[in-house]
Design a protein around this motif. Structure first.
Motif, PDB file in Angstrom:
ATOM      1  N   ASP A   1      85.051 -20.318  51.393  1.00 50.86           N
ATOM      2  CA  ASP A   1      85.726 -21.606  51.234  1.00 50.86           C
ATOM      3  C   ASP A   1      87.198 -21.501  51.614  1.00 50.86           C
TER       4      ASP A   1
ATOM      5  N   PHE B   1      87.421 -21.616  55.389  1.00 47.78           N
ATOM      6  CA  PHE B   1      87.244 -22.995  55.843  1.00 47.78           C
ATOM      7  C   PHE B   1      88.520 -23.809  55.644  1.00 47.78           C
ATOM      8  N   LYS B   2      89.067 -23.764  54.443  1.00 44.68           N
ATOM      9  CA  LYS B   2      90.246 -24.570  54.130  1.00 44.68           C
ATOM     10  C   LYS B   2      91.439 -24.149  54.972  1.00 44.68           C
TER      11      LYS B   2
ATOM     12  N   HIS C   1      94.560 -19.426  49.364  1.00 51.39           N
ATOM     13  CA  HIS C   1      93.446 -20.254  48.895  1.00 51.39           C
ATOM     14  C   HIS C   1      92.418 -19.455  48.103  1.00 51.39           C
ATOM     15  N   CYS C   2      92.369 -18.144  48.302  1.00 55.52           N
ATOM     16  CA  CYS C   2      91.397 -17.307  47.573  1.00 55.52           C
ATOM     17  C   CYS C   2      91.665 -17.282  46.069  1.00 55.52           C
TER      18      CYS C   2
ATOM     19  N   MET D   1      89.206 -20.224  45.019  1.00 57.99           N
ATOM     20  CA  MET D   1      87.888 -20.473  45.612  1.00 57.99           C
ATOM     21  C   MET D   1      87.332 -19.203  46.238  1.00 57.99           C
ATOM     22  N   SER D   2      86.105 -19.271  46.702  1.00 53.83           N
ATOM     23  CA  SER D   2      85.456 -18.128  47.339  1.00 53.83           C
ATOM     24  C   SER D   2      86.125 -17.813  48.668  1.00 53.83           C
TER      25      SER D   2
END
Length: 223
Positions: A145, A148-149, A137-138, A141-142
């Motif tokens: 985030d 979280f995801k 996911h990085c 996004m940050s």
């Protein structure tokens, strides 16, 4: 329940982390490990057996001046007691490392998806899927985030601490179903699974609530 320690501040992070980890030996464990961020690179060492075995293979001269670290003692659940299954676990590019207490119930399904996306796993643990999820996911996004995801995708219990090569001034921790404590010091912060690990450094603590995530820097934190 295994032991977790995270440190960021002005002291020698590996020395603080190892000493604090020894305060958690009463919990029982079969292996231990540590990751430090040194000059923009992650250095990870893991070893089956007692913490003293880990100390015997650590290059303290190389890492003693590093100011941020995570460490862990493991009691095997998924995967036999072995160096490769000890925590911390790292992503494909050694950009991230993570320690985890708890059980990820849907790790097999997540692992299959990640392998299909090209991720390469080095252990038989349920924990390793989390760090690869965050890595995945990085890309878009940050780090916060991505954490979280990733946690929204896992089922089960967790207390985690994440260290990043790209963020040498920050730790991220989260919990659900497993305890996690933030210790607040003067120019230093600690994360631990048990207050006994941090009591030498500070008596100012916050017990993270169920489902909370915290961004920790040496002089501040944000839940």
């Amino acid at each position: 329940m295994c032991g977790i320690v995270g440190y960021i501040g002005y002291k020698s992070a590996p020395e603080v982390a190892i000493k604090s980890l020894k305060r958690l030996e009463y919990r029982g464990y079969d292996s231990s490990g540590i990751t430090v961020n040194c000059n923009g690179d992650l250095f990870t060492q893991k070893k089956i057996g007692k913490i003293s075995a880990l100390e015997s293979v650590l290059d303290y001269e190389k890492i003693k001046n590093c100011k941020i670290a995570i460490a862990h003692t493991r009691w095997a659940t998924h995967g036999e007691p072995a160096d490769r299954n000890a925590h911390p676990h790292t992503d494909c590019n050694n950009d991230l490392a993570l320690v985890h207490n708890g059980i990820i119930e849907n790790y097999k399904d997540i692992k299959e998806v990640l392998i299909n996306h090209g991720h390469v796993f080095k252990s038989e643990t349920d924990t390793e899927v989390i760090v690869h999820l965050i890595e995945h996911h990085c890309k878009d996004m940050s780090l916060m985030d991505a954490v979280f995801k990733s946690l929204n995708s896992v089922e089960g219990a967790y207390a985690i601490v994440v260290i990043s090569k790209k963020h040498p001034d920050m730790l991220i921790a989260a919990r659900k179903g497993s305890p996690m404590i933030l210790g607040i010091g003067e120019g230093e912060m600690m994360i631990a699974s048990d207050v006994s690990a941090i009591i030498e450094h500070t008596k100012d603590v916050i017990y993270l609530g169920e489902g909370e995530v915290v961004e920790v820097r040496k002089e501040s934190y944000k839940i």
